[in-house]
Motif scaffolding. Structure first.
Motif, PDB file in Angstrom:
ATOM      1  N   UNK A 174       0.825  -1.212   0.000  1.00  0.00           N
ATOM      2  CA  UNK A 174       0.000   0.000   0.000  1.00  0.00           C
ATOM      3  C   UNK A 174       0.857   1.260   0.000  1.00  0.00           C
ATOM      4  N   UNK A 175       1.999   1.231   0.659  1.00  0.00           N
ATOM      5  CA  UNK A 175       2.921   2.369   0.595  1.00  0.00           C
ATOM      6  C   UNK A 175       3.463   2.511  -0.824  1.00  0.00           C
ATOM      7  N   UNK A 176       3.803   1.392  -1.402  1.00  0.00           N
ATOM      8  CA  UNK A 176       4.375   1.435  -2.753  1.00  0.00           C
ATOM      9  C   UNK A 176       3.404   2.004  -3.778  1.00  0.00           C
ATOM     10  N   UNK A 177       2.126   1.589  -3.692  1.00  0.00           N
ATOM     11  CA  UNK A 177       1.183   2.014  -4.731  1.00  0.00           C
ATOM     12  C   UNK A 177       0.382   3.261  -4.350  1.00  0.00           C
ATOM     13  N   UNK A 178       0.685   3.826  -3.170  1.00  0.00           N
ATOM     14  CA  UNK A 178       0.041   5.067  -2.772  1.00  0.00           C
ATOM     15  C   UNK A 178      -1.339   4.904  -2.170  1.00  0.00           C
ATOM     16  N   UNK A 179      -1.750   3.674  -1.864  1.00  0.00           N
ATOM     17  CA  UNK A 179      -3.095   3.450  -1.324  1.00  0.00           C
ATOM     18  C   UNK A 179      -3.127   3.358   0.198  1.00  0.00           C
ATOM     19  N   UNK A 180      -1.974   3.494   0.859  1.00  0.00           N
ATOM     20  CA  UNK A 180      -1.936   3.359   2.326  1.00  0.00           C
ATOM     21  C   UNK A 180      -2.826   4.414   2.974  1.00  0.00           C
ATOM     22  N   UNK A 181      -3.625   3.986   3.945  1.00  0.00           N
ATOM     23  CA  UNK A 181      -4.398   4.903   4.767  1.00  0.00           C
ATOM     24  C   UNK A 181      -4.470   4.335   6.170  1.00  0.00           C
ATOM     25  N   UNK A 182      -4.803   5.183   7.123  1.00  0.00           N
ATOM     26  CA  UNK A 182      -4.881   4.771   8.519  1.00  0.00           C
ATOM     27  C   UNK A 182      -6.097   3.870   8.730  1.00  0.00           C
ATOM     28  N   UNK A 183      -5.842   2.651   9.211  1.00  0.00           N
ATOM     29  CA  UNK A 183      -6.915   1.686   9.445  1.00  0.00           C
ATOM     30  C   UNK A 183      -6.647   0.948  10.752  1.00  0.00           C
ATOM     31  N   UNK A 184      -7.677   0.273  11.227  1.00  0.00           N
ATOM     32  CA  UNK A 184      -7.542  -0.615  12.376  1.00  0.00           C
ATOM     33  C   UNK A 184      -7.865  -2.030  11.902  1.00  0.00           C
ATOM     34  N   UNK A 185      -6.969  -2.957  12.145  1.00  0.00           N
ATOM     35  CA  UNK A 185      -7.140  -4.347  11.722  1.00  0.00           C
ATOM     36  C   UNK A 185      -7.095  -5.252  12.950  1.00  0.00           C
ATOM     37  N   UNK A 186      -8.087  -6.159  13.048  1.00  0.00           N
ATOM     38  CA  UNK A 186      -8.138  -7.115  14.161  1.00  0.00           C
ATOM     39  C   UNK A 186      -8.657  -8.423  13.598  1.00  0.00           C
ATOM     40  N   UNK A 187      -7.732  -9.275  13.168  1.00  0.00           N
ATOM     41  CA  UNK A 187      -8.089 -10.519  12.497  1.00  0.00           C
ATOM     42  C   UNK A 187      -7.758 -11.724  13.373  1.00  0.00           C
ATOM     43  N   UNK A 188      -8.371 -12.843  13.039  1.00  0.00           N
ATOM     44  CA  UNK A 188      -8.197 -14.034  13.850  1.00  0.00           C
ATOM     45  C   UNK A 188      -7.922 -15.271  13.022  1.00  0.00           C
ATOM     46  N   UNK A 189      -8.520 -16.381  13.463  1.00  0.00           N
ATOM     47  CA  UNK A 189      -8.268 -17.662  12.809  1.00  0.00           C
ATOM     48  C   UNK A 189      -8.794 -17.663  11.378  1.00  0.00           C
ATOM     49  N   UNK A 190      -9.989 -17.121  11.166  1.00  0.00           N
ATOM     50  CA  UNK A 190     -10.591 -17.139   9.830  1.00  0.00           C
ATOM     51  C   UNK A 190      -9.711 -16.528   8.760  1.00  0.00           C
ATOM     52  N   UNK A 191      -9.264 -15.276   8.928  1.00  0.00           N
ATOM     53  CA  UNK A 191      -8.407 -14.651   7.912  1.00  0.00           C
ATOM     54  C   UNK A 191      -6.972 -15.178   7.905  1.00  0.00           C
ATOM     55  N   UNK A 192      -6.589 -15.981   8.913  1.00  0.00           N
ATOM     56  CA  UNK A 192      -5.265 -16.585   8.930  1.00  0.00           C
ATOM     57  C   UNK A 192      -4.222 -15.843   9.736  1.00  0.00           C
ATOM     58  N   UNK A 193      -4.584 -14.782  10.440  1.00  0.00           N
ATOM     59  CA  UNK A 193      -3.594 -14.069  11.252  1.00  0.00           C
ATOM     60  C   UNK A 193      -3.251 -14.860  12.517  1.00  0.00           C
ATOM     61  N   UNK A 194      -4.195 -15.655  13.003  1.00  0.00           N
ATOM     62  CA  UNK A 194      -3.954 -16.594  14.094  1.00  0.00           C
ATOM     63  C   UNK A 194      -4.039 -18.002  13.530  1.00  0.00           C
ATOM     64  N   UNK A 195      -3.004 -18.781  13.774  1.00  0.00           N
ATOM     65  CA  UNK A 195      -2.988 -20.168  13.336  1.00  0.00           C
ATOM     66  C   UNK A 195      -2.876 -21.081  14.552  1.00  0.00           C
TER      67      UNK A 195
END
Length: 357
Positions: free
Chosen positions: A265-286
């Motif tokens: 997102x930094x590279x393509x200019x799309x970065x913006x301030x967000x809040x992310x809270x992911x778990x087992x479903x999206x794969x951030x917790x295994x």
């Protein structure tokens, strides 16, 4: 790809520079770590995320990192130095970096900051975390089913919502699996201190506990569990060197995909301030391999629980649940909202002891 290691003892090193054939500089990606990259747990997995960024982007990125940065004023100095040395995006990977991140971000509005496990954002500060408590539910179920003494123990770091959520989720699911289970919590007030973590594990074991869980970063509790012949669970990383026992499963923090996404997102200019809270479903917790030290029926139950959480069919905080003082919290079938979970500062009914101030 160019990489420079920032040692804990020095902030004065200058970053190497590189450019693409078309004259564009590589994106400079910084990481601030609370422990050593060889801790086998939390920082190790964040560093695996850095390596994933390098593997994905090659010479389009330049990565830098600093290990063993204490939370507080030292973190602010380290962040300032990294920003001055030209970092385009900096990942600050511990809760106690929250205010230092905000303070430094105000001084460097053109630098993007990403703070792990915090809740303060700004135009150039995003926050991200993982729903570790989902993995604790799976661990709690296994713990409740496997304990022979009906006593399980939990080594806790700091009394912040992230840690309290994990304690509660573990206990809720251990209790569902075994109504006779008791849980003892020891607070060590550190993220990474192998000696303190080992002492806490030994104290729990001496008190008759035969299942050790941890929300600290070293493998010392695993070693103590191995010596005592009790079971344990990997924390933040697989801690696979302790398979098949005492480590019978683990929670693995999978940061690589998020770091790749945010750098892109930094590279393509799309970065913006967000809040992310992911778990087992999206794969951030295994959930790490459940070894054959776990009975087949218990393993099947744990995997079914994992899969129901991943599918969004079940939330670990589903009523009926009361608070520790016996007051009603969640009615039958009611699910806790994210706001309550994010600010959790209480134990559920059945846990003894008090949460420290």
């Amino acid at each position: 790809m160019k990489k420079r290691t920032f040692l804990a003892a020095t902030l004065a090193a200058t970053m190497a520079t590189g450019a693409f054939a078309d004259g564009h500089e590589p994106v400079k990606v910084g990481f601030i770590y609370v422990g050593p990259i060889g801790d086998g747990g939390w920082t190790y997995e964040h560093h695996q995320g850095l390596l994933a960024v390098e593997a994905e982007f090659g010479d389009k990125v330049e990565t830098v990192y600093q290990e063993n940065v204490p939370e507080g004023a030292d973190a602010e100095r380290a962040l300032t130095q990294m920003a001055l040395q030209g970092a385009d995006i900096i990942f600050t990977t511990s809760f106690g970096y929250m205010d230092p991140t905000i303070n430094v971000a105000q001084k460097f509005p053109d630098v993007k900051f990403e703070h792990a496990t915090g809740y303060k954002r700004a135009d150039n500060v995003s926050t991200y975390s993982a729903r570790f408590y989902e993995g604790r539910a799976v661990q709690g179920h296994i713990a409740g089913r496997m304990t022979k003494t009906n006593k399980i123990g939990y080594i806790a770091s700091f009394p912040i919502p992230e840690v309290i959520r994990g304690i509660n989720s573990t206990y809720i699911h251990a209790k569902k699996a075994n109504p006779d289970v008791e849980m003892n919590v020891i607070w060590v007030y550190t993220w990474f201190d192998p000696a303190k973590e080992a002492d806490a594990a030994k104290a729990l074991i001496d008190n008759g506990i035969d299942v050790v869980l941890q929300h600290t970063d070293s493998t010392a509790p695993q070693a103590a569990a191995a010596e005592a012949g009790v079971i344990s669970f990997g924390q933040a990383s697989d801690m696979a060197e302790y398979k098949p026992a005492p480590r019978v499963s683990s929670i693995i923090d999978n940061w690589g995909p998020y770091y790749i996404q945010r750098v892109r997102a930094v590279m393509d200019g799309s970065w913006e301030s967000v809040d992310t809270w992911d778990g087992i479903g999206p794969g951030m917790v295994e959930i790490g391999e459940i070894t054959d030290a776990v009975p087949a029926d218990v393993k099947a139950e744990a995997e079914a629980l994992r899969d129901s959480i991943a599918a969004g069919e079940y939330s670990p905080f589903t009523g009926p649940l009361n608070k520790q003082d016996g007051s009603a919290w969640l009615a039958e079938g009611e699910v806790a909202d994210d706001g309550t979970l994010a600010g959790m500062g209480f134990y559920v009914e059945g846990i003894t002891g008090e949460i420290p101030n």
